[in-house]
Enzyme design. Structure first.
Site, PDB file in Angstrom:
ATOM      1  N   LEU A  65       0.795  -1.224   0.000  1.00 18.97           N
ATOM      2  CA  LEU A  65       0.000   0.000   0.000  1.00 18.97           C
ATOM      3  C   LEU A  65       0.832   1.281   0.000  1.00 18.97           C
ATOM      4  O   LEU A  65       0.302   2.371   0.154  1.00 18.97           O
ATOM      5  CB  LEU A  65      -0.968  -0.005   1.197  1.00 18.97           C
ATOM      6  CG  LEU A  65      -1.942  -1.193   1.191  1.00 18.97           C
ATOM      7  CD1 LEU A  65      -2.824  -1.155   2.433  1.00 18.97           C
ATOM      8  CD2 LEU A  65      -2.771  -1.241  -0.078  1.00 18.97           C
ATOM      9  N   CYS A  66       2.141   1.151  -0.220  1.00 16.24           N
ATOM     10  CA  CYS A  66       3.006   2.331  -0.315  1.00 16.24           C
ATOM     11  C   CYS A  66       2.869   2.977  -1.685  1.00 16.24           C
ATOM     12  O   CYS A  66       2.756   2.295  -2.697  1.00 16.24           O
ATOM     13  CB  CYS A  66       4.473   1.939  -0.114  1.00 16.24           C
ATOM     14  SG  CYS A  66       4.942   1.793   1.589  1.00 16.24           S
ATOM     15  N   HIS A  67       2.903   4.292  -1.679  1.00 16.86           N
ATOM     16  CA  HIS A  67       2.877   5.037  -2.938  1.00 16.86           C
ATOM     17  C   HIS A  67       4.275   5.035  -3.566  1.00 16.86           C
ATOM     18  O   HIS A  67       5.263   5.180  -2.843  1.00 16.86           O
ATOM     19  CB  HIS A  67       2.478   6.494  -2.689  1.00 16.86           C
ATOM     20  CG  HIS A  67       1.075   6.659  -2.245  1.00 16.86           C
ATOM     21  ND1 HIS A  67       0.692   6.515  -0.931  1.00 16.86           N
ATOM     22  CD2 HIS A  67      -0.050   6.943  -2.940  1.00 16.86           C
ATOM     23  CE1 HIS A  67      -0.599   6.706  -0.832  1.00 16.86           C
ATOM     24  NE2 HIS A  67      -1.087   6.975  -2.035  1.00 16.86           N
ATOM     25  N   MET A  85       8.718   4.807   5.204  1.00 20.04           N
ATOM     26  CA  MET A  85       8.823   3.413   4.751  1.00 20.04           C
ATOM     27  C   MET A  85      10.065   3.212   3.893  1.00 20.04           C
ATOM     28  O   MET A  85      10.717   2.173   3.972  1.00 20.04           O
ATOM     29  CB  MET A  85       7.560   2.989   3.990  1.00 20.04           C
ATOM     30  CG  MET A  85       6.313   2.951   4.868  1.00 20.04           C
ATOM     31  SD  MET A  85       6.490   1.905   6.329  1.00 20.04           S
ATOM     32  CE  MET A  85       6.758   0.321   5.578  1.00 20.04           C
ATOM     33  N   GLU A  86      10.403   4.203   3.098  1.00 30.55           N
ATOM     34  CA  GLU A  86      11.600   4.114   2.265  1.00 30.55           C
ATOM     35  C   GLU A  86      12.863   4.086   3.125  1.00 30.55           C
ATOM     36  O   GLU A  86      13.801   3.335   2.843  1.00 30.55           O
ATOM     37  CB  GLU A  86      11.627   5.266   1.264  1.00 30.55           C
ATOM     38  CG  GLU A  86      10.615   5.147   0.143  1.00 30.55           C
ATOM     39  CD  GLU A  86       9.162   5.399   0.541  1.00 30.55           C
ATOM     40  OE1 GLU A  86       8.267   5.109  -0.271  1.00 30.55           O
ATOM     41  OE2 GLU A  86       8.901   5.885   1.663  1.00 30.55           O
ATOM     42  N   ASP A  94      23.922 -11.378   4.190  1.00 29.57           N
ATOM     43  CA  ASP A  94      24.171 -12.222   3.026  1.00 29.57           C
ATOM     44  C   ASP A  94      25.665 -12.330   2.715  1.00 29.57           C
ATOM     45  O   ASP A  94      26.174 -13.411   2.442  1.00 29.57           O
ATOM     46  CB  ASP A  94      23.436 -11.667   1.804  1.00 29.57           C
ATOM     47  CG  ASP A  94      23.681 -12.515   0.565  1.00 29.57           C
ATOM     48  OD1 ASP A  94      23.480 -13.744   0.635  1.00 29.57           O
ATOM     49  OD2 ASP A  94      24.088 -11.957  -0.468  1.00 29.57           O
TER      50      ASP A  94
END
Length: 173
Positions: A82-84, A120-121, A135
């Site tokens: 739901l992120c733009h 969020m970014e 990793d």
């Protein structure tokens, strides 16, 4: 049976019927928005020494993790449903090695001129950076632990500025 969020709920990703939706930001003003997030990955002292010396088998761990974090910030809308998608104008990623705690701290700052924030970014950048360290170093240390991922501050937009309490700020330095 559909559960709906109460009318006074701060959860904006649900409509009146309780269905998930992408928030409509069309009425919001475009402003300069900034978010800073941080997190850490704990490891064995020998693993931290490999990173510091540049002796990891796969190469420059922090250099690759920085590029991965930037890439993660740019692709957040593809990962979080739901992120733009945002026109990111800047991503800065820093790593700090803490030998006394046997960890690497990652801090990411993301900026945009847009109608919604970049928290969020910034969080995604931190997570992807830490995952990349895992990793690249897992052959030496499978027991690494990521944690303390959080937003440190955000600026811009209708809700204004927010800064995490001082205790969270101190942990990330």
């Amino acid at each position: 049976m559909t559960a709906s969020a109460p009318p006074s709920s701060p959860l904006t990703h649900f409509d009146a019927g309780g269905q998930a939706h992408m928030v409509d930001v069309s009425a919001k003003s475009e402003t300069h928005r900034v978010a800073r997030a941080a997190g850490e990955i704990r490891m064995q002292p020998a693993t931290l020494a490999l990173i510091e010396a540049g002796g990891a088998k796969k190469g420059d761990v922090l250099g690759v993790a920085r590029i991965a974090a930037i890439q993660g910030a740019k692709r957040t809308a593809e990962l979080i449903p739901l992120c733009h998608p945002l026109p990111i104008t800047r991503v800065a990623v820093d790593f700090e090695l803490d030998a006394s705690a046997c960890l690497v701290r990652c801090t990411a700052q993301v900026e945009t001129l847009g109608r919604t924030g970049v928290e969020m970014e910034a969080l995604t950048a931190v997570q992807v950076g830490l995952l990349t360290i895992y990793d690249m170093c897992k052959a030496a240390d499978r027991g690494m632990v990521m944690g303390e991922i959080r937003v440190l501050e955000k600026h811009g937009g209708k809700s204004g500025d927010w800064v995490a309490p001082a205790t969270a700020q101190r942990k990330s330095r």
